[in-house]
Design a protein around this motif. Sequence first.
Motif, PDB file in Angstrom:
ATOM      1  N   MET A 195       0.819  -1.215  -0.067  1.00 20.84           N
ATOM      2  CA  MET A 195      -0.012  -0.006  -0.111  1.00 20.84           C
ATOM      3  C   MET A 195       0.859   1.369  -0.097  1.00 20.84           C
ATOM      4  O   MET A 195       1.778   1.327   0.810  1.00 20.84           O
ATOM      5  N   ILE A 196       0.401   2.329  -0.711  1.00 18.51           N
ATOM      6  CA  ILE A 196       0.995   3.484  -0.895  1.00 18.51           C
ATOM      7  C   ILE A 196       0.243   4.463  -0.083  1.00 18.51           C
ATOM      8  O   ILE A 196      -1.076   4.457  -0.488  1.00 18.51           O
ATOM      9  N   HIS A 228       6.448  -5.162   8.936  1.00 15.21           N
ATOM     10  CA  HIS A 228       6.742  -5.840   7.894  1.00 15.21           C
ATOM     11  C   HIS A 228       6.996  -4.945   6.590  1.00 15.21           C
ATOM     12  O   HIS A 228       6.829  -5.549   5.583  1.00 15.21           O
ATOM     13  N   ASN A 229       7.328  -3.876   6.620  1.00 12.74           N
ATOM     14  CA  ASN A 229       7.224  -2.635   5.616  1.00 12.74           C
ATOM     15  C   ASN A 229       6.078  -2.966   4.599  1.00 12.74           C
ATOM     16  O   ASN A 229       6.718  -2.911   3.341  1.00 12.74           O
ATOM     17  N   LYS A 230       5.029  -3.059   4.902  1.00  9.28           N
ATOM     18  CA  LYS A 230       4.000  -3.198   3.964  1.00  9.28           C
ATOM     19  C   LYS A 230       3.261  -1.707   3.448  1.00  9.28           C
ATOM     20  O   LYS A 230       2.584  -1.808   2.303  1.00  9.28           O
ATOM     21  N   ILE A 231       3.728  -0.787   3.963  1.00 10.16           N
ATOM     22  CA  ILE A 231       3.192   0.471   3.553  1.00 10.16           C
ATOM     23  C   ILE A 231       4.476   1.443   3.020  1.00 10.16           C
ATOM     24  O   ILE A 231       5.513   1.467   3.755  1.00 10.16           O
ATOM     25  N   GLY A 287      -4.690   7.044  -1.210  1.00 14.10           N
ATOM     26  CA  GLY A 287      -3.694   5.778  -0.970  1.00 14.10           C
ATOM     27  C   GLY A 287      -3.952   4.873  -2.391  1.00 14.10           C
ATOM     28  O   GLY A 287      -5.004   4.997  -2.987  1.00 14.10           O
ATOM     29  N   GLN A 288      -3.194   4.158  -2.218  1.00 10.42           N
ATOM     30  CA  GLN A 288      -2.995   3.063  -3.361  1.00 10.42           C
ATOM     31  C   GLN A 288      -2.700   1.729  -2.985  1.00 10.42           C
ATOM     32  O   GLN A 288      -1.735   1.612  -2.360  1.00 10.42           O
ATOM     33  N   MET A 312      -7.065   2.755  -6.186  1.00 12.02           N
ATOM     34  CA  MET A 312      -6.848   3.984  -5.441  1.00 12.02           C
ATOM     35  C   MET A 312      -8.006   4.003  -4.257  1.00 12.02           C
ATOM     36  O   MET A 312      -9.049   3.583  -4.693  1.00 12.02           O
ATOM     37  N   ILE A 313      -7.804   4.278  -3.238  1.00 10.44           N
ATOM     38  CA  ILE A 313      -8.604   4.750  -1.964  1.00 10.44           C
ATOM     39  C   ILE A 313      -8.548   6.037  -1.492  1.00 10.44           C
ATOM     40  O   ILE A 313      -7.491   6.619  -1.685  1.00 10.44           O
TER      41      ILE A 313
END
Length: 121
Positions: free
Chosen positions: A1-2, A25-28, A56-57, A63-64
């Motif tokens: 997620m960005i 866990h570096n997911k973002i 956010g992506q 996109m959100i």
Amino acid sequence: MIIFYDGNCPLCVKEMDSLKRADTHNKIILEDINKDDFEQRFKNIKRHDAMAFLHGQRDNGEMIYGLDVTFEAWQTVGRHSWLKLLQLPIVRFIADLGYRLFAKYRRQITRIFCQSSCGIK
């Protein structure tokens, strides 16, 4: 997620710092929309739009926006499970209105409520 955030907003930076600390866990990925090359790297997002409303992506490219970004980000890192209350229809409606006001006036709100704790004058 960005997450595309306003790096010139001390409250926004504080929230992103907290989120990143929880992201073991570096997911973002965090992207400051004020970077000079932002619109070249993210052609589908206009800085003006991102300044008005949190973007956010998801990993699949979808996109959100707004509180959905906040909800999904904290869910991704396994924190703040109480935010699922934002998904309830009446709560979501009120929270979305509140978020829109915050987004529009975040700099003024920051000046009022965050002078000492965020290190701004």
